[in-house]
Design an enzyme around this catalytic site. Structure first.
Site, mmCIF file in Angstrom:
data_model
loop_
_atom_site.group_PDB
_atom_site.id
_atom_site.type_symbol
_atom_site.label_atom_id
_atom_site.label_comp_id
_atom_site.label_asym_id
_atom_site.label_seq_id
_atom_site.Cartn_x
_atom_site.Cartn_y
_atom_site.Cartn_z
ATOM 1 N N HIS A 294 0.802 -1.220 0.000
ATOM 2 C CA HIS A 294 0.000 0.000 0.000
ATOM 3 C C HIS A 294 0.833 1.267 0.000
ATOM 4 O O HIS A 294 0.445 2.282 -0.547
ATOM 5 C CB HIS A 294 -0.961 -0.002 1.184
ATOM 6 N N CYS B 146 -7.737 -5.689 -12.811
ATOM 7 C CA CYS B 146 -7.420 -4.409 -12.164
ATOM 8 C C CYS B 146 -6.133 -4.464 -11.338
ATOM 9 O O CYS B 146 -5.783 -3.495 -10.680
ATOM 10 C CB CYS B 146 -8.584 -3.939 -11.302
HETATM 11 C C1 PEP Z 1 -5.031 -6.754 -6.515
HETATM 12 O O1 PEP Z 1 -4.898 -7.517 -5.558
HETATM 13 O O2 PEP Z 1 -4.573 -6.974 -7.645
HETATM 14 C C2 PEP Z 1 -5.759 -5.502 -6.360
HETATM 15 C C3 PEP Z 1 -6.081 -4.738 -7.382
HETATM 16 O O3 PEP Z 1 -6.032 -5.116 -5.086
HETATM 17 P P1 PEP Z 1 -4.939 -4.422 -4.119
HETATM 18 O O4 PEP Z 1 -3.688 -4.222 -4.921
HETATM 19 O O5 PEP Z 1 -5.524 -3.155 -3.668
HETATM 20 O O6 PEP Z 1 -4.826 -5.454 -3.063
#
Ligand code: PEP
Ligand code: MG
Length: 754
Positions: free
Chosen positions: A376, A688
């Site tokens: 994050h 995504c």
């Molecule tokens: C993923 O896990 O690919 C995703 C888009 O969610 P995050 O990166 O926010 O965990």
């Protein structure tokens, strides 16, 4: 009397900031709050009761409207009276006529028997009970749902500040001693360190080490200054108050979704009577101001260190920051603008809220010693356009203050005291490199392959500030709004109203386009600084994501209310992260329907028919894809987590980074299987995760049928032209060969990975 617009109170940060500028102690601070709230809510009474867990007592600490003699004298147990009940059950209690309400306890000496309408709202931070805010009115049935929402929003804004103040008071009572940590010796003469790119960009600046032990070393030469007096201390405090206010205003403007009162804890510490007195007492003994400040700040930091809750660690950094600000302001070479301005921060790790504090002071870049590139912190740095490099090299923590660093956030290279030659190379690279403004013209509103197959490119949004980039680069909508960011960069859970305001801004920034809200996805490396998770040996396999939402349904329902309300007229899609079973998906979906019923009953406008979908991130769903496709309106594949869980490789662990392989045949074949299921069920499916901006994989993904990608909008100018030169039949043929390949090398050759 006409009530004021509640939204105004919430937005009016300066109104709250004003309270700090006069408050010299918690009592005065709270007295200011109750006066302001009573006036705003047109109530006769507003009181704050503080809760002391060790004594199980709620004590009236500030009041406007009740007799001031009652302060400190009205004492309730948890669960006693409506006030105690609100705190026990962690919910607001609103009654039309207190005199007739079961459980009501009246203290006639305080004058409260004259008041009938009664609203008590618990002040909580995470699961910590801090106190209760109570408002009362002489007429019956005065408070409505909107008043409740406003009071919930007020308490959530104030919880952190009050908790800090309580802590400061408590710390005063129990001093502790501490062993000085030994410094690592033998610093080598290092010139270059290789790390991983967390967020791209370059920076050339002196280094500032966030070393929680040696924070005052830079000022050692100032220690013997005898000319500094108490007056200088008070002058410095006034200057810093102004500085903190300025930073707060700057960050509010830049990141309105993230920056609620982020400097409030520091502000309060700075004004704490006991803290200032401790400096002055020490000054009288030591006859020198700088050592007195260092000693007092260290004493406080050690006390914070001794607290059992690890999430309170952030408070220690706040007190060290205050120490640094004081020494900086008193220093004979004081420069306005903050200690971190134009510096490269090196830290073992950082909370998101810490990152925001530094970012608001204008840092140039960051190096952290833990975390991974899909973690994050990296995602947030990209949104803030700050270069971030992740390196495990402990020697970085030994660099002397003000060492010059050059970060090449495109390659992950860290140059220490770079030569003129290297600096020159970077200057020219920056000049002919990625000029964001030039690229804007190049991006078209629609994307087609060479043979005219349309591919949809949407944006991943973390902070509202990303919207500008998404719009500038003509994103076709928002394919993933990571709603947890307003949560993780704050100092407490945002209330429904605060979320509603943020979501409204998001939606009005993308009118007429599809917007996918992902519900809260915290846990794993997305840690809330204000929530005590307890010890989890494997946080990525722990209480994260949809599991957290289903466990804490009050938080989940509040978020859904805010989304459904804000999305009233939008092309709204709601998706749940980390779904592992059909039951879990259906349970989450059912809660959305129940929330709609609640909104209907409350006569509040909301979106009546949002698309409800899920992320594919866990291997478990591979066996139940058809069942899920029957229930889910759409799928979105979070490849970051999907790869992590399929391959059992922690995405933030550098030691196993070479095993984190998007091109593992199991991943590529699973993606094909998901695509085939979506086609069979005529379901919308997108990717995504970070794979959707990685040009190494796009031809394969398009070749197996994907035509919708949601990506960090900064990559749109690079991804669109790449897709434009692809040919579908060639992509399909190549994808077929890749799917047949059994080992890494064969696949790497076909994908041109070196
Ligand atoms: C993923 O896990 O690919 C995703 C888009 O969610 P995050 O990166 O926010 O965990
Ligand atoms: Mg994920």
């Amino acid at each position: 009397m006409q009530k004021r617009d509640h939204t105004k109170l919430l937005c009016d940060i300066s109104e709250l900031a004003d309270l700090f500028s006069d408050a010299r102690s918690l009592d005065i601070f709270l007295q200011n709050i109750v006066t302001m709230v009573a006036e705003h809510m047109s109530s006769n009474v507003c009181s704050v009761y503080l809760y002391y867990e060790n004594k199980n007592k709620l004590i009236l600490t500030a009041t406007k409207g009740l007799s001031s003699d009652s302060i400190g004298k009205i004492i309730l147990k948890l669960g006693e009276g409506l006030t105690g009940l609100a705190l026990k059950e962690l919910r607001p209690i609103c009654v039309k006529a207190a005199s007739q309400a079961p459980g009501y306890r009246c203290f006639p000496n305080s004058g409260e028997d004259a008041y009938e309408s009664f609203l008590a709202v618990p002040i909580i931070r995470g699961h910590n009970r801090i106190g209760v805010l109570v408002i009362q009115k002489d007429s019956k049935n005065f408070f409505n749902q909107s008043d409740i929402n406003t009071c919930v929003a007020i308490t959530s804004q104030l919880a952190n500040t009050i908790e800090t103040a309580k802590l400061l008071m408590r710390l005063k009572e129990k001093p502790k001693t501490h062993d000085k940590q030994e410094r690592i010796q033998n610093l080598e003469d290092i010139k270059f360190i290789k790390g991983k790119v967390g967020s791209p960009g370059c920076a050339h600046a002196p280094v500032e080490l966030i070393d929680r032990q040696e924070w005052h070393e830079t000022y050692s030469h100032q220690k013997n200054r005898q000319e500094l007096t108490e007056k200088d201390l008070y002058r410095a405090i006034t200057t810093i108050e102004q500085t903190l206010n300025d930073w707060q205003i700057t960050i509010e403007k830049k990141l309105s979704d993230a920056a609620s009162l982020i400097f409030s804890a520091q502000m309060l510490m700075l004004k704490d009577k006991n803290f200032i007195e401790a400096i002055i007492n020490s000054f009288h003994k030591k006859k020198a101001l700088i050592p007195a400040i260092i000693k007092t700040v260290n004493d406080y930091a050690l006390l914070f260190d001794a607290l059992p809750q690890s999430y309170l660690r952030e408070k220690k950094q706040d007190i060290l920051d205050i120490g640094r600000l004081l020494l900086d302001t008193l220093s004979d070479s004081h420069q306005k603008g903050g200690h971190y301005r134009n510096k490269i921060i090196i830290a073992q790790d950082l909370f998101s809220s810490e990152l925001l504090k530094y970012a608001s002071q204008g840092i140039s870049g960051i190096v952290v010693l833990s975390g991974g590139i899909t973690g994050h912190l990296s995602i947030l740095c990209r949104s803030l356009e700050l270069p971030l490099i992740i390196s495990k090299d402990l020697r970085l923590l030994e660099l002397p203050p003000d060492t010059q660093l050059l970060l090449d956030g495109d390659q992950g290279n860290i140059y220490i005291n770079p030569t003129k030659n290297i600096i020159k190379q970077f200057q020219s690279k920056e000049e002919d490199g990625l000029n964001v403004l030039k690229q804007k013209k190049a991006v078209k509103p629609k994307t087609f392959t060479k043979d005219q197959h349309q591919i949809h490119l949407l944006a991943n949004i973390n902070l509202l500030s990303d919207l500008n980039t998404a719009r500038a680069f003509k994103a076709e909508g928002i394919g993933l709004y990571r709603t947890e960011f307003p949560f993780i960069v704050r100092s407490d859970f945002p209330s429904e109203e605060e979320q509603f305001l943020v979501y409204n801004k998001l939606i009005s920034g993308m009118t007429g386009k599809e917007i996918t809200f992902r519900t809260l996805d915290i846990g794993g490396d997305k840690v809330l600084s204000y929530y005590d998770y307890g010890v989890e040996n494997n946080p990525f396999l722990g209480m994260r994501s949809i599991r957290f939402s289903l466990k804490h349904q009050n938080i989940f329902r509040q978020q859904l209310r805010a989304i459904l309300r804000a999305g009233y007229k939008a092309q709204l899609r709601i998706m749940f992260p980390m779904i592992s079973s059909l039951d879990e998906f259906c349970q989450a979906k059912q809660i959305v329907y129940e929330t709609m019923d609640d909104l209907k009953n409350d006569r509040i406008k909301y979106h009546k028919n949002p698309a409800i979908g899920m992320m594919i991130e866990l291997p478990a769903v591979m066996g139940i894809l058809h069942d899920l496709a029957d229930e889910s309106d759409f799928f979105s594949i979070g490849t970051n987590d999907f790869i992590q869980y399929m391959l059992a490789v922690d995405r933030t662990n550098e030691k196993v980074a070479d095993l984190y392989l998007p091109y593992h045949p199991a991943i590529l074949r699973a993606l094909k299987q998901i695509m085939d299921t979506a086609i069979k069920h005529k379901k919308d499916v997108a990717i995504c995760g970070d794979m959707s901006h990685d040009t190494k994989y796009l031809e394969f993904l398009i070749g197996i049928g994907f035509n919708k990608f949601s990506l960090d909008p900064r990559f749109l100018p690079r991804v669109q032209p790449f897709i434009e030169q692809l040919d579908i039949s060639t992509a399909q043929k190549k994808a077929g060969q890749i799917l047949k390949s059994k080992n890494f090398q064969q696949i790497m050759d076909l994908l041109d990975i070196r």
